[in-house]
Design a protein around this motif. Sequence first.
Motif, PDB file in Angstrom:
ATOM      1  N   ASP A  30       3.858   3.548  -1.741  1.00 21.28           N
ATOM      2  CA  ASP A  30       4.518   3.759  -3.036  1.00 21.28           C
ATOM      3  C   ASP A  30       6.016   3.943  -2.922  1.00 21.28           C
ATOM      4  OD1 ASP A  30       2.156   3.706  -4.692  1.00 21.28           O
ATOM      5  OD2 ASP A  30       1.614   5.598  -3.739  1.00 21.28           O
ATOM      6  N   ASP A  88       0.813  -1.218   0.000  1.00 26.82           N
ATOM      7  CA  ASP A  88       0.000   0.000   0.000  1.00 26.82           C
ATOM      8  C   ASP A  88       0.849   1.272   0.000  1.00 26.82           C
ATOM      9  OD1 ASP A  88      -2.504  -1.413   0.223  1.00 26.82           O
ATOM     10  OD2 ASP A  88      -1.961  -1.820   2.313  1.00 26.82           O
ATOM     11  N   TYR A  96       2.755  12.209  -6.952  1.00 26.58           N
ATOM     12  CA  TYR A  96       3.692  11.174  -7.376  1.00 26.58           C
ATOM     13  C   TYR A  96       3.618   9.939  -6.486  1.00 26.58           C
ATOM     14  CZ  TYR A  96       5.663  14.784 -10.340  1.00 26.58           C
ATOM     15  OH  TYR A  96       5.832  15.769 -11.284  1.00 26.58           O
ATOM     16  N   ALA A  97       3.030  10.084  -5.306  1.00 21.87           N
ATOM     17  CA  ALA A  97       2.831   8.953  -4.406  1.00 21.87           C
ATOM     18  C   ALA A  97       1.513   9.135  -3.671  1.00 21.87           C
ATOM     19  CB  ALA A  97       3.977   8.868  -3.398  1.00 21.87           C
ATOM     20  N   ASN A  98       0.770   8.048  -3.518  1.00 27.61           N
ATOM     21  CA  ASN A  98      -0.437   8.091  -2.710  1.00 27.61           C
ATOM     22  C   ASN A  98      -0.102   8.031  -1.224  1.00 27.61           C
ATOM     23  OD1 ASN A  98      -2.333   8.193  -4.858  1.00 27.61           O
ATOM     24  ND2 ASN A  98      -2.031   6.013  -5.214  1.00 27.61           N
TER      25      ASN A  98
END
Length: 341
Positions: free
Chosen positions: A84, A82, A134-136
């Motif tokens: 990134d 989950d 760019y990342a969750n």
Amino acid sequence: MAGQKQASRINRQTWHFAEDVRLQASAVAVGPKEGEGPLASLFDKIYDDMYAGQQTWEDAERQLMEDAVTILFKKAGITGQDVDVILAGDLLNQNITTNFTAEKLAIPLLGMYGACSTSMLTLSTAASLVNAGYANRAIAACSSHNATAERQYRYPTEYGGQKPPSAQWTVTGAGAGLVGIGGNGPRITYATMGKVVDMGVKDPFDMGSAMAPAAVSTISTHFQDTGRTPEYYDLIVTGDLASVGYPIAKELLLQDGYDMDQVYNDCGLMIYSPDQDVFAGGSGCASSAVVTYSYILDQLNRGLLKKVLVCATGALLSPVSYQQGNSIPCIAHAVALEGGA
């Protein structure tokens, strides 16, 4: 992530993040001396020996970082799949603690080095990546270990070398924070990147004096860029100036027009009790990390603190460099945390 706010660049040192970038969860693992200090009840895992069940000091530090991240997974109800990216760093050559930990976790890695300022260097960069889409989810982590740091930077613990009162005790521990959009936890609102400051200090046993001007530079820049004053915050902490650098920073900030007396503390003074034998106080990556990811986050989530500025301080110490007669450059990075659960 359509419609998400983007970060704004206040100037070349300060970034403003969208309101919903949050420090959603955190975890901390520490060694025995830290477990005897005043914040012990807030730590997630405490080892009763410096080896943390491993064969070497370096493996022990690796175990601490792995513990911090895996406990964070459990507390947040997520797995490595989950996340990134993990942004992490430590004090050892080639970031070996970080590299081996990331290999075992199988999460994409951005290894980062800012000496003892690494906690806020990784947290601010994680917030930037999440805010920009760019990342969750991103993890910011760092670690230090008293015996590994002494072996690399000064004299091995086994040598039994005497230290002056200005020396500091490198914190044995690791901290990890989960950054994401929305949910619970304080907002990450601003980050102020520091400049390298070198005041000519050459003594590796006097990091407080060396780092204080770098902390002052970053904190003053944060106030100038944001228009805030010390009174805006309930608490402002530096990372590890301890009893030597702490009063120097206060005096220099006062000369800049900022009276910090009512809100200022230092993580290197908060993590240990006055009766613990730690010389001038705590230092290392873990000093600011374990205090931020335990006490400060707890206070924010409980509403006892509402606005906190964490300025992690770092001496960019190289044994090769100072043995050749060079002084020790320093840097500090600051992150503003606001609100809570």
